[in-house]
Motif scaffolding. Structure first.
Motif, PDB file in Angstrom:
ATOM      1  N   VAL A  18       0.862  -1.180   0.000  1.00  0.00           N
ATOM      2  CA  VAL A  18       0.000   0.000   0.000  1.00  0.00           C
ATOM      3  C   VAL A  18       0.899   1.230   0.000  1.00  0.00           C
ATOM      4  N   ASN A  19       0.452   2.316  -0.608  1.00  0.00           N
ATOM      5  CA  ASN A  19       1.184   3.585  -0.480  1.00  0.00           C
ATOM      6  C   ASN A  19       0.234   4.686  -0.019  1.00  0.00           C
ATOM      7  N   ILE A  20       0.774   5.623   0.717  1.00  0.00           N
ATOM      8  CA  ILE A  20      -0.011   6.742   1.245  1.00  0.00           C
ATOM      9  C   ILE A  20       0.539   8.041   0.668  1.00  0.00           C
ATOM     10  N   ALA A  21      -0.281   8.782  -0.039  1.00  0.00           N
ATOM     11  CA  ALA A  21       0.171  10.022  -0.678  1.00  0.00           C
ATOM     12  C   ALA A  21       0.291  11.150   0.343  1.00  0.00           C
ATOM     13  N   VAL A  22       1.434  11.823   0.336  1.00  0.00           N
ATOM     14  CA  VAL A  22       1.619  13.013   1.171  1.00  0.00           C
ATOM     15  C   VAL A  22       1.465  14.282   0.336  1.00  0.00           C
ATOM     16  N   ILE A  23       1.668  14.194  -0.967  1.00  0.00           N
ATOM     17  CA  ILE A  23       1.230  15.220  -1.922  1.00  0.00           C
ATOM     18  C   ILE A  23       0.208  14.519  -2.808  1.00  0.00           C
ATOM     19  N   LYS A  24      -1.033  14.968  -2.758  1.00  0.00           N
ATOM     20  CA  LYS A  24      -2.148  14.200  -3.294  1.00  0.00           C
ATOM     21  C   LYS A  24      -2.266  14.241  -4.821  1.00  0.00           C
ATOM     22  N   TYR A  25      -2.740  13.139  -5.348  1.00  0.00           N
ATOM     23  CA  TYR A  25      -3.182  13.051  -6.746  1.00  0.00           C
ATOM     24  C   TYR A  25      -4.702  13.158  -6.735  1.00  0.00           C
ATOM     25  N   TRP A  26      -5.232  14.145  -7.446  1.00  0.00           N
ATOM     26  CA  TRP A  26      -6.686  14.291  -7.520  1.00  0.00           C
ATOM     27  C   TRP A  26      -7.043  14.954  -8.848  1.00  0.00           C
ATOM     28  N   GLY A  27      -7.603  14.179  -9.745  1.00  0.00           N
ATOM     29  CA  GLY A  27      -8.023  14.699 -11.037  1.00  0.00           C
ATOM     30  C   GLY A  27      -7.215  14.147 -12.196  1.00  0.00           C
ATOM     31  N   LYS A  28      -7.908  13.761 -13.264  1.00  0.00           N
ATOM     32  CA  LYS A  28      -7.259  13.207 -14.452  1.00  0.00           C
ATOM     33  C   LYS A  28      -7.453  14.138 -15.644  1.00  0.00           C
ATOM     34  N   ARG A  29      -6.435  14.181 -16.499  1.00  0.00           N
ATOM     35  CA  ARG A  29      -6.577  14.896 -17.766  1.00  0.00           C
ATOM     36  C   ARG A  29      -6.885  13.919 -18.894  1.00  0.00           C
ATOM     37  N   GLU A  31      -8.912  10.130 -18.926  1.00  0.00           N
ATOM     38  CA  GLU A  31      -9.553   9.072 -18.148  1.00  0.00           C
ATOM     39  C   GLU A  31      -9.179   7.674 -18.652  1.00  0.00           C
ATOM     40  N   ASP A  32      -8.942   7.517 -19.939  1.00  0.00           N
ATOM     41  CA  ASP A  32      -8.720   6.192 -20.515  1.00  0.00           C
ATOM     42  C   ASP A  32      -7.412   5.562 -20.054  1.00  0.00           C
ATOM     43  N   ILE A  33      -6.316   6.341 -20.093  1.00  0.00           N
ATOM     44  CA  ILE A  33      -5.025   5.775 -19.689  1.00  0.00           C
ATOM     45  C   ILE A  33      -4.535   6.377 -18.367  1.00  0.00           C
ATOM     46  N   ILE A  34      -5.433   7.065 -17.682  1.00  0.00           N
ATOM     47  CA  ILE A  34      -5.197   7.619 -16.346  1.00  0.00           C
ATOM     48  C   ILE A  34      -3.947   8.493 -16.300  1.00  0.00           C
ATOM     49  N   LEU A  35      -4.087   9.684 -16.841  1.00  0.00           N
ATOM     50  CA  LEU A  35      -3.031  10.688 -16.757  1.00  0.00           C
ATOM     51  C   LEU A  35      -3.499  11.775 -15.791  1.00  0.00           C
ATOM     52  N   PRO A  36      -2.709  12.082 -14.758  1.00  0.00           N
ATOM     53  CA  PRO A  36      -3.140  13.029 -13.726  1.00  0.00           C
ATOM     54  C   PRO A  36      -2.954  14.480 -14.150  1.00  0.00           C
ATOM     55  N   ILE A  37      -3.654  15.383 -13.459  1.00  0.00           N
ATOM     56  CA  ILE A  37      -3.483  16.814 -13.736  1.00  0.00           C
ATOM     57  C   ILE A  37      -2.348  17.392 -12.894  1.00  0.00           C
ATOM     58  N   ASN A  38      -1.833  16.600 -11.946  1.00  0.00           N
ATOM     59  CA  ASN A  38      -0.677  17.065 -11.178  1.00  0.00           C
ATOM     60  C   ASN A  38       0.175  15.882 -10.731  1.00  0.00           C
ATOM     61  N   SER A  39       1.432  16.145 -10.451  1.00  0.00           N
ATOM     62  CA  SER A  39       2.316  15.114  -9.911  1.00  0.00           C
ATOM     63  C   SER A  39       1.939  14.858  -8.450  1.00  0.00           C
ATOM     64  N   SER A  40       2.457  13.756  -7.891  1.00  0.00           N
ATOM     65  CA  SER A  40       2.146  13.408  -6.507  1.00  0.00           C
ATOM     66  C   SER A  40       3.337  12.689  -5.891  1.00  0.00           C
ATOM     67  N   LEU A  41       3.302  12.522  -4.571  1.00  0.00           N
ATOM     68  CA  LEU A  41       4.409  11.881  -3.873  1.00  0.00           C
ATOM     69  C   LEU A  41       3.856  11.090  -2.689  1.00  0.00           C
ATOM     70  N   SER A  42       4.412   9.897  -2.471  1.00  0.00           N
ATOM     71  CA  SER A  42       3.854   9.015  -1.445  1.00  0.00           C
ATOM     72  C   SER A  42       4.929   8.294  -0.654  1.00  0.00           C
ATOM     73  N   VAL A  43       4.484   7.680   0.452  1.00  0.00           N
ATOM     74  CA  VAL A  43       5.312   6.783   1.250  1.00  0.00           C
ATOM     75  C   VAL A  43       4.775   5.369   1.052  1.00  0.00           C
TER      76      VAL A  43
END
Length: 387
Positions: A18-29, A31-43
């Motif tokens: 499992v990973n927990i995002a500390v900088i969140k991913y929220w929103g896709k540009r 939908e088909d191949i899941i490309l985010p509108i922002n970068s993110s970072l997790s533990v």
């Protein structure tokens, strides 16, 4: 026509975290191949406490692709499942055509049986689990002899699954290409980098979220002005600051960035129309308690933030726990609370609040299970009856 169970299938079992995002991913540009509108970072959390286990079997005797999740057969035609299967098979065929002797040509036409179990709450099934898709892709790659970068394939199953392909601290770079080839995960630091860091996962509820992540993101992208500002003007700077905080093991900076980003995520959800509410009363109490605790000591000792799997608190020092008998996982040193501390933070019991607590730390990425007795599928390629 009944399936022939006489041939011994090729079986591989793997686990993924499992990973927990500390900088969140929220929103896709996309939908088909899941490309985010922002970068993110997790533990990446340690698999000794939280993981998915997946067994994949291939055999020419199998009549069709099939999948079982947590003891129940699921629909293999789910588009995201099919995307992962298709991409792994495509890469395997490419390697074979390139003359790679490590790919068994005959197996490329074989159907697969997949069996997967999670040791954490998954009320919404495989599609909600980053660990689940990371484990699926990693296991399929081992069965079909595919090597190299796999986070782009995992991303097409579940966006945050790409981050579960690596251990430690991981960033998902949003990328700019329309085909998504540069939207990949990268390890910032390995799990050994910050051994003192502890994560306490406070499980308040294992029920399905009132609004799923996929539909919630779609609505936010369409209606939230704050989301656009966040993606373009806030997250890029925070990614740089968070990477620096992790590399320096600066917990105060790490914790404050984590909490601020979580706050903005929830503000974005409230800015969505109609608004989305992910924090329940217990979550709000915990957040308030964390801030009172830090204020009492005059420094940031504990961080709180929300996960789309469950709520959690992450602390560099051991967080005081007065419900210590609910703790699972790594041992926690439980200290008695002075009256001064109780009064200073306004500690109050939370009846029917936290179900249990999981104590864990940063851990490694996916790995192969060498012990054949741990396979979730029998030698005929079908699930064990005990599941």
């Amino acid at each position: 026509m009944p399936e022939d169970r006489t041939e011994q299938p090729h079986i591989v079992t793997c686990t993924a975290p499992v990973n927990i995002a500390v900088i969140k991913y929220w929103g896709k540009r996309n939908e088909d191949i899941i490309l985010p509108i922002n970068s993110s970072l997790s533990v990446t959390l340690h698999q000794d406490q939280l993981k998915t286990t997946t067994t994949v079997a291939t055999s020419r005797s199998f009549q069709e692709d099939r999948i079982w999740l947590n003891g129940k057969e699921e629909d293999i035609t789910h588009p995201r499942l099919q995307s992962c299967l298709r991409e792994i098979r495509r890469l395997a065929r490419k390697r074979r055509n390139d003359g790679d002797s490590g790919v068994d040509s005959a197996s490329l036409s074989h159907k697969v049986h997949i069996c997967s179990v999670n040791n954490f709450p998954t009320a919404a099934g495989l599609a909600s689990s980053a660990a689940g898709f990371a484990c699926l892709v990693y296991s399929l790659a081992r069965v079909f002899g595919v090597e190299g970068e796999l986070s782009g394939i995992a991303r097409q199953g579940s966006g945050s699954a790409c981050r579960s392909m690596y251990g430690g601290f991981v960033q998902w770079i949003m990328g700019n290409k329309e085909d998504g080839k540069d939207s990949l995960a990268q390890q910032v630091e390995p799990e050994t980098h910050w051994p003192e860091l502890r994560i306490l996962v406070l499980v308040a509820s294992a029920e399905r979220k009132p609004v799923g992540s996929t539909s919630g993101m779609q609505t936010s992208v369409k209606t939230s002005c704050l989301l656009k500002h966040r993606a373009e003007s806030v997250v890029p700077g925070r990614m740089v600051e968070m990477t620096e905080a992790i590399r320096k093991k600066d917990f105060a900076a790490f914790a404050e960035l984590t909490m601020k980003d979580s706050n903005q995520f929830h503000a974005t959800c409230l800015d969505t129309y109609p608004p989305i509410f992910y924090l329940n009363h217990v979550s709000q109490q915990i957040i308030s308690l964390v801030h009172r605790y830090n204020k009492h000591y005059g420094e940031t000792r504990v961080s709180s933030f929300y996960s789309d799997i469950m709520g959690e608190i992450s602390g560099h020092w051991t967080l005081f726990i007065y419900t210590y008998f609910f703790i699972k996982g790594l041992p926690v040193n439980c200290a008695s609370l002075s009256e001064e501390l109780k009064q200073g933070i306004g500690l109050e019991p939370m009846p029917k609040g936290i179900n249990y607590i999981i104590s864990t730390k940063a851990g490694p990425g996916p790995r192969v299970v060498e012990d054949p007795t741990q396979h979730l599928l029998l030698s005929d390629g079908f699930p064990k009856k005990t599941m």
